[in-house]
Structure formats: structure tokens, C-alpha cells
Design an enzyme around this catalytic site. Structure first.
Site, PDB file in Angstrom:
ATOM      1  N   ASP A 293       0.651  -1.192  -0.114  1.00  0.00           N
ATOM      2  CA  ASP A 293       0.054  -0.224  -0.168  1.00  0.00           C
ATOM      3  C   ASP A 293       0.845   1.337   0.040  1.00  0.00           C
ATOM      4  O   ASP A 293       1.990   1.481   0.662  1.00  0.00           O
ATOM      5  CB  ASP A 293      -0.876  -0.077   1.381  1.00  0.00           C
ATOM      6  CG  ASP A 293      -1.770   1.247   1.254  1.00  0.00           C
ATOM      7  OD1 ASP A 293      -2.634   1.422   0.534  1.00  0.00           O
ATOM      8  OD2 ASP A 293      -1.820   1.964   2.251  1.00  0.00           O
ATOM      9  N   GLU A 335       1.127  -0.764  -5.321  1.00  0.00           N
ATOM     10  CA  GLU A 335       0.073   0.065  -5.396  1.00  0.00           C
ATOM     11  C   GLU A 335       0.673   1.320  -5.534  1.00  0.00           C
ATOM     12  O   GLU A 335       0.708   2.156  -4.640  1.00  0.00           O
ATOM     13  CB  GLU A 335      -0.699  -0.078  -4.268  1.00  0.00           C
ATOM     14  CG  GLU A 335      -2.158   0.845  -4.453  1.00  0.00           C
ATOM     15  CD  GLU A 335      -2.408   2.039  -3.577  1.00  0.00           C
ATOM     16  OE1 GLU A 335      -3.114   2.837  -3.889  1.00  0.00           O
ATOM     17  OE2 GLU A 335      -1.504   2.407  -2.608  1.00  0.00           O
TER      18      GLU A 335
HETATM   19  C1  GLC Z   1      -3.842   3.578  -0.601  1.00  0.00           C
HETATM   20  C2  GLC Z   1      -5.265   2.866  -0.354  1.00  0.00           C
HETATM   21  C3  GLC Z   1      -6.431   3.920   0.149  1.00  0.00           C
HETATM   22  C4  GLC Z   1      -5.640   4.513   1.222  1.00  0.00           C
HETATM   23  C5  GLC Z   1      -4.400   5.158   1.108  1.00  0.00           C
HETATM   24  C6  GLC Z   1      -3.782   5.463   2.608  1.00  0.00           C
HETATM   25  O1  GLC Z   1      -4.049   4.206  -1.419  1.00  0.00           O
HETATM   26  O2  GLC Z   1      -5.680   2.281  -1.634  1.00  0.00           O
HETATM   27  O3  GLC Z   1      -7.452   3.508   0.164  1.00  0.00           O
HETATM   28  O4  GLC Z   1      -6.702   5.763   1.638  1.00  0.00           O
HETATM   29  O5  GLC Z   1      -3.439   3.956   0.635  1.00  0.00           O
HETATM   30  O6  GLC Z   1      -3.412   4.247   3.005  1.00  0.00           O
HETATM   31  C1  GLC Z   2      -2.654   6.549  -3.153  1.00  0.00           C
HETATM   32  C2  GLC Z   2      -2.397   7.801  -4.221  1.00  0.00           C
HETATM   33  C3  GLC Z   2      -3.482   8.824  -4.332  1.00  0.00           C
HETATM   34  C4  GLC Z   2      -4.770   7.924  -4.205  1.00  0.00           C
HETATM   35  C5  GLC Z   2      -4.900   7.781  -2.711  1.00  0.00           C
HETATM   36  C6  GLC Z   2      -5.978   6.886  -2.134  1.00  0.00           C
HETATM   37  O1  GLC Z   2      -1.787   6.082  -2.608  1.00  0.00           O
HETATM   38  O2  GLC Z   2      -1.186   8.058  -4.457  1.00  0.00           O
HETATM   39  O3  GLC Z   2      -3.521   9.116  -5.702  1.00  0.00           O
HETATM   40  O4  GLC Z   2      -5.760   8.778  -4.595  1.00  0.00           O
HETATM   41  O5  GLC Z   2      -3.724   7.310  -2.157  1.00  0.00           O
HETATM   42  O6  GLC Z   2      -7.112   7.578  -2.543  1.00  0.00           O
END
Ligand code: GLC
Ligand code: GLC
Length: 648
Positions: A293, A335
Site C-alpha cells: 500500500d 500500489e
Molecule cells: C492506498 C489505499 C487507500 C488509502 C491510502 C492510504 O492508496 O488504496 O484506500 O487511503 O493508501 O493508506
Molecule cells: C494513493 C495515491 C493517491 C490516491 C490515494 C487514495 O496512494 O497516491 O493518488 O488517490 O492514495 O485515494
């Protein structure tokens, strides 16, 4: 060891190997005592992979005065993880992990509570997963987290406990073993950029414990200013900037996301070790894949934007080396929702073997809105090729928002002003553009930059929701038909372009946006909840009933899945993105040895013609129809999977 000798070591392969065997010798008796009957297995793996791990670990940590101590701790935790690894996973460890290269590989992601209430309920839904063809299942965060708001579980208070309403950690381990037995690989999140402020490390830090304060970033005003001006705001509607003032200690805490998500300080080797231990714990519970993540944010340096820094890669590779030693079957999924040039840098057999494909995702939506495929084609020609041992995870929707992460330079080259175009896309998908078919909601509008993203379920964004609001029956049927055709188009691409397709739970049934989050104080500031919907028993049953809308959507997806699973080259093969010669058609070729499949997708609601390089004879694998000649007619939103048919 000082930094200089650490760096010198890394540059010299022989010295590294020598240092590695010196460490092995020095600690072998204590490691033997931990691993017992698995010592020789562990020793073999250390001999193979320890030099590689050191090559990554030393540049990060050799400057620490106590680096030997941390290395010893690391070796011991690796040994404990090997000793604790369940037998059925040891067997997996001995098998090469190529499953994502199969034409039958199919993923899904779900929230346990929304899909099945709890772990026991999820076990009962295994037949539904199997019926759908799913063999990779991402269970959205289920760890102990603050209540009521935990950023959908992405603020973890304890990596070893679950939310009580779902069940216990041993029950989760049992569920994951059951999934394995049914040929479904479980995927868990490794939320390693931050913990929640309720994690015991954060609690101790708040209480003044210096050791644990060093797990995070505790800054005074001046220290904060060495970083703050360069950082991107991720959740600007919730809180401006990336720091949160902590009244107890009178310090600023680094919080990239919500104020209750505290970023971990990986410059501290104790953090690396502690998180490596949590990671291996999750692997040993049965996770086949860990979704890394927010991995772009894990390394920070003053005066930079603190995203995608070279040491973030070193760090992830070091975690990967840890996995090769203690849990070899474990795969990483990246991710990285960042610039396409940065996304691909995380993908490598020694870093992340799998990666979300946010470029394809965003540009599929772009093509549906504009009915044009140039940006999609040009962008993917540059950024689709990856190491053949790795796989894209191709998705249309997920639990998050859609961000328009295409390369501005490619847009400019096509005469598209990227900023204006993003504004258009946001308006289009939030239904503010006249003639738009989409019902999405804006997510995190930045008042300064005007930046914004979009949330919504697949069916709502493709026009099903609008069609159902239509009073005129004939008009409604026409709109529904088009919305279903758009869903078919998107699914056809993620199922054939190469990689592991990932279906977001509920989208296979065409479930609509759920606006009830607006009434919930813990959710109303985060519009992503519009696309986190509950799936009922009734809806699951409708999958098999073609008289229902859900049934129709499910069946058309099933048709694609079935045909795909008979085409080997949709698993193993390679992809070439072609210039279609028609601005509304997206064309690519899959190739495996002598076999090839030409995929032609019409993104418009008008007939289009595709002129092939040469006259030929084809069989459309989707319909069984035979086609001949050089000019092929492609009906509105039609998809063709053309294989060359033998001459009559
Ligand atoms: C990732 C997850 C998102 C979350 C963020 C912080 O982007 O997909 O849902 O808000 O990380 O952990
Ligand atoms: C993710 C991304 C950002 C995304 C968010 C979760 O890690 O970097 O663009 O929209 O966290 O919504």
C-alpha cells in the site's frame, strides 16, 4: 561498521559474499537453535540470498552505529519466520510462482464485511467465487483499526489482530488456508507506509518514549519546513498539508494521508526490522500476495517531493529479499498510483512481481468519455511493456478514486492540454458535462490547484444508473444497452490485453453507487464510500438469472471469462499495441510462438471500419464468426478477438 565501509562492501561482490559468510558463521548456532529441523533449508536460502539482502540493507542502514545489532535481529526474525511457516506454505515455496501468467488467472477484491459479513460468511461464499472463476482474492484491510474512521481499514492499529466483528486472526488464517485448498490465492494488504495513531508504537511515542518516537517523524516547526513545501497534498479536503500537530508532545507528526495515519520512519533500521517481522507474520498466516500500500511514499528526503525516491526502491527490494529467504512463495503487488514513468519502476522480479495498472485504468475511462483512443494507444505503446516474469494487474474500478495519471507530455504531443482535459474528465464523470452518461462523484477537490478525482461504481460510471432514471421505456432500453456494451468493452480489454484481470466485487453484478455514506459522519468526508457497497444474497443469486439486469451483466462477463480461458496466448503471450488507423478503435495483438490474436475494440457508438495490414481470413473467437478481406466493419462498441483462420 561505519557508512564508508558499508558502502565499499556493497560495491565489491567478493567482499559482500565474505561478509555474508562471516555473519552466517557468527550467528549460526543461535539461528540453528531457532530453526531446528529447518536449519539446512534456512542455511541454503541464506547462502543464496543474504549477499543480495545485504547489498540493499547496508546502503540504507550501515551509517547506524549499531548496525550489527540490527543485522543480528534481522537474521533472528528471519529464522523465527522460517520455523513458524506452515507446511502447506513450505510446499508452495518450492514451486515457481507463475500462476499469474495463466489465461485462467482472474482476480477480485472485496471487503469481507460488505461481501460476506465476516470470515465464516466468506468461507460460505467460496462456491460463488469458484462459479465466477476467481482464483485470486484481495481481502480489503481487515486489521484492527480505529473506529469509526480508519480510512477504510488503511490505518492499522495492530497487524496481528483483526477487526473483532470479522472474526479472529486464527479464523482468518483458517479461511486463507481454505481458499488455498480451493485454488484461490488470498491477498492481504501490507500497509507499511504508516500505522494508525492507535498502534502500540504510536501510543508509546505519544507517551514520550524516545525509542518509539524514532519510529515516526516528530518534527519541530523548523524541521517540518525542510520537507513541507515540496509535498503533494493527498487528502486536501480532509486536512491541508502533510503534517498533524500532536498536542501532547507539541510536535508535528508526518501524516501523508489522514491525521490518524502516522508515516513510519524507514531511516531507522528498527522500523525496517519490525515491519519485516509483521510482513512475514502475514505471509505465514497464508497470504500468497501482499499488496504494498502507498509504496511510493515510504522514503523521505528533505527538499524532495518524497515520492518515488530511489531509496524507496532499495527498501522494497530489501523487503523482497527478506521474502525470498523466509517466504519464497510470497509475491508483491505494487500500489503506485503515480506518473506512468514511475509506476513501471516498481515492477521487477526482485521488487514487485505484480502491479496495478493505473494508466490503463484511467485511459480506458478517458476513451469511453471521448470515444477516442489516441491517448490510450500512444501511452500504452510507451508504458505497457514490463519484465516478462511480472504481470500487470489490470482493473477498471477499485475501492479508491479514479485519478487521471497519464503523462502530460504524451497529451501535449497529441494537442491535448492535460490540465483542461483533466477538468473535462472530472466534469464528464461527475455528470456535469452535458450529454455525459456517467453518475460519479468528485473526490478530494483541491481548492488551490483545482485538482480532483472521481469515485463511483462501474455500472454507475458507464451509464446504467442514468438509464434506470429514464422514464421513457424505449429510451431506457436503448441507454441500458449502451451502458452494458460499455461494461463489455472495458471487461474485454482487461481480460485480453495481458496480465491478471481484477474485478472489483459488486461490479460483476453491475451494482450501483451507494449514497448512504453521506448520512454517516464517519464517512461523509470521503466520497470513495460511494463505491464501497454491500452485496446481498439476493444479488448474488441474480447472477444466474438472465432476466435481471445483474444477471445480464454477469453473464456477458462470464462469456468473456470462458472464452479467454480457452486461449493460452491470453495468459503467457506478449502484447503489441498497434496504431489502428481509426481514432475510435483500440487495437492490439497478442502473440505466443506462432499463434496470434488481434483484438479490435470500438470505443464509439457508431460503426467503424478497421483496415488490416493485409487482406486475410479470420475467426472471431467471441462469436465464432468468420471474416474475410482487408476492411473489417466494427459495430458500435463491438469487440473482436480475431485469430487467423486456415485458408479454405
Ligand atoms: C492506498 C489505499 C487507500 C488509502 C491510502 C492510504 O492508496 O488504496 O484506500 O487511503 O493508501 O493508506
Ligand atoms: C494513493 C495515491 C493517491 C490516491 C490515494 C487514495 O496512494 O497516491 O493518488 O488517490 O492514495 O485515494
Amino acid at each position: 561498521m561505519d557508512q564508508k565501509s558499508g558502502v565499499a562492501l556493497v560495491a565489491n561482490t567478493q567482499a559482500l559474499a565474505d561478509f555474508s559468510s562471516e555473519l552466517l558463521k557468527r550467528y549460526s548456532s543461535s539461528l540453528k537453535a531457532i530453526t531446528k529441523s529447518r536449519w539446512s533449508l534456512f542455511e541454503t536460502r541464506l547462502k543464496t540470498h543474504l549477499p543480495g539482502l545485504l547489498q540493499l540493507y547496508l546502503p540504507l542502514y550501515s551509517a547506524q552505529f549499531d548496525s550489527y545489532f540490527h543485522l543480528e535481529q534481522l537474521l533472528k526474525l528471519l529464522a523465527r519466520a522460517v520455523a513458524q511457516r506452515p507446511d502447506f506454505l513450505l510446499a508452495e515455496d518450492a514451486t515457481p510462482q507463475h500462476w499469474h501468467k495463466s489465461q485462467a488467472a482472474l482476480g477480485s477484491a472485496c471487503y469481507v464485511d460488505l461481501f460476506a459479513d465476516n470470515f465464516a460468511g466468506l468461507a460460505e461464499r467460496i462456491p460463488y467465487l469458484q462459479q465466477t472463476g476467481i482464483n485470486y482474492l484481495h481481502l480489503m484491510p481487515l486489521f484492527k483499526a480505529p473506529e469509526p474512521n480508519s480510512d477504510g481499514g488503511y490505518a492499522v492499529s495492530d497487524y496481528r489482530s483483526t477487526m473483532p466483528a470479522l472474526g479472529t486472526m486464527p479464523q482468518l488464517a483458517e479461511l486463507m488456508q481454505q481458499l488455498h485448498q480451493h485454488g484461490i490465492r488470498p491477498v492481504l494488504d501490507f500497509v507499511f507506509n504508516h500505522t494508525s495513531d492507535e498502534h502500540r508504537w504510536a501510543q508509546k511515542a505519544k507517551a514520550g518514549d524516545k525509542t518509539h518516537q524514532q519510529y515516526y517523524f516528530f518534527f519541530d516547526q523548523q524541521e517540518r519546513e525542510q520537507y513541507a513545501p515540496w509535498l503533494r497534498e493527498i487528502f486536501p479536503e480532509i486536512r491541508r498539508g502533510s503534517f498533524t500537530f500532536e498536542p501532547g508532545t507539541q510536535r508535528w507528526i508526518w501524516t501523508t494521508f489522514n491525521s490518524f495515519q502516522w508515516d513510519l520512519n524507514y531511516a531507522n533500521p528498527a522500523v525496517f526490522n519490525a515491519m519485516a517481522e509483521e510482513m512475514l507474520f502475514l505471509a505465514n498466516q497464508g497470504a500468497a500476495v501482499l499488496r504494498l500500500d502507498a509504496l511510493a511514499f515510504v522514503w523521505k528526503e528533505a527538499g524532495t517531493n518524497c515520492e518515488n525516491l530511489p531509496k524507496a526502491h532499495t527498501l522494497i527490494r530489501a523487503f523482497n529479499a527478506v521474502a525470498r529467504i523466509a517466504a519464497p512463495a510470497l509475491q508483491f503487488k505494487s500500489e503506485a498510483i503515480v506518473h506512468p514513468d514511475e509506476v513501471v519502476k516498481y515492477i521487477a522480479p526482485e521488487e514487485c512481481q505484480l502491479s496495478y495498472n493505473p494508466l490503463l485504468m484511467a485511459l480506458l475511462w478517458n476513451s469511453l468519455a471521448t470515444r477516442k483512443t489516441r491517448l490510450l494507444t500512444e501511452s500504452l505503446q510507451r508504458r505497457f511493456a514490463i519484465d516478462p516474469q511480472c504481470s500487470w494487474v489490470n482493473y477498471i474500478r477499485c475501492h479508491d478514486d479514479i485519478g487521471w495519471t497519464f503523462d502530460d507530455n504524451v497529451a501535449w504531443q497529441l494537442g491535448i492540454n492535460p490540465e483542461h482535459h483533466r477538468q473535462f474528465l472530472n466534469q464528464f464523470y461527475t455528470g456535469q458535462f452535458s450529454g455525459s452518461f456517467a453518475s460519479g462523484v468528485p473526490f478530494q477537490q483541491n481548492p488551490i490547484t483545482g485538482d480532483c478525482r472521481v469515485a463511483g461504481m462501474l455500472a454507475s460510471l458507464t451509464g446504467v444508473e442514468q438509464a434506470l432514471q429514464q422514464n421513457d421505456e424505449a429510451q431506457q432500453q436503448r441507454q441500458l444497452q449502451q451502458a452494458l456494451a460499455r461494461i463489455f468493452v472495458l471487461n474485454s480489454v482487461i481480460l485480453s490485453i495481458g496480465g491478471l484481470p481484477l474485478i472489483y466485487m459488486g461490479d460483476e453484478l453491475g451494482l450501483l453507487n451507494d449514497y448512504s455514506y453521506q448520512q454517516d459522519p464517519a464517512k461523509r468526508d470521503d466520497s470513495r464510500w460511494v463505491n464501497r457497497v454491500k452485496v446481498s444474497e439476493q444479488q448474488l443469486l441474480s447472477a444466474k438469472d438472465p432476466a435481471t439486469l445483474s444477471g445480464r451483466i454477469y453473464q456477458q462477463l462470464q462469456q468473456l471469462i470462458k472464452i479467454r480461458s480457452g486461449l493460452t496466448l491470453l495468459g503467457e503471450g506478449s502484447t503489441e499495441i498497434l496504431h489502428s488507423g481509426n481514432p475510435h478503435l483500440f487495437v492490439y495483438r497478442r502473440q505466443l510462438a506462432q499463434q496470434s490474436l488481434l483484438c479490435v475494440v470500438n470505443f464509439s457508438e457508431y460503426d467503424q471500419s478497421y483496415i488490416a495490414a493485409m487482406p486475410g481470413q479470420w475467426r472471431d473467437e467471441l462469436t465464432g464468426q468468420h471474416l474475410e478481406g482487408q476492411t473489417i466493419n466494427v459495430a458500435p462498441y463491438q469487440v473482436l478477438w480475431l485469430s487467423i483462420s486456415a485458408l479454405k
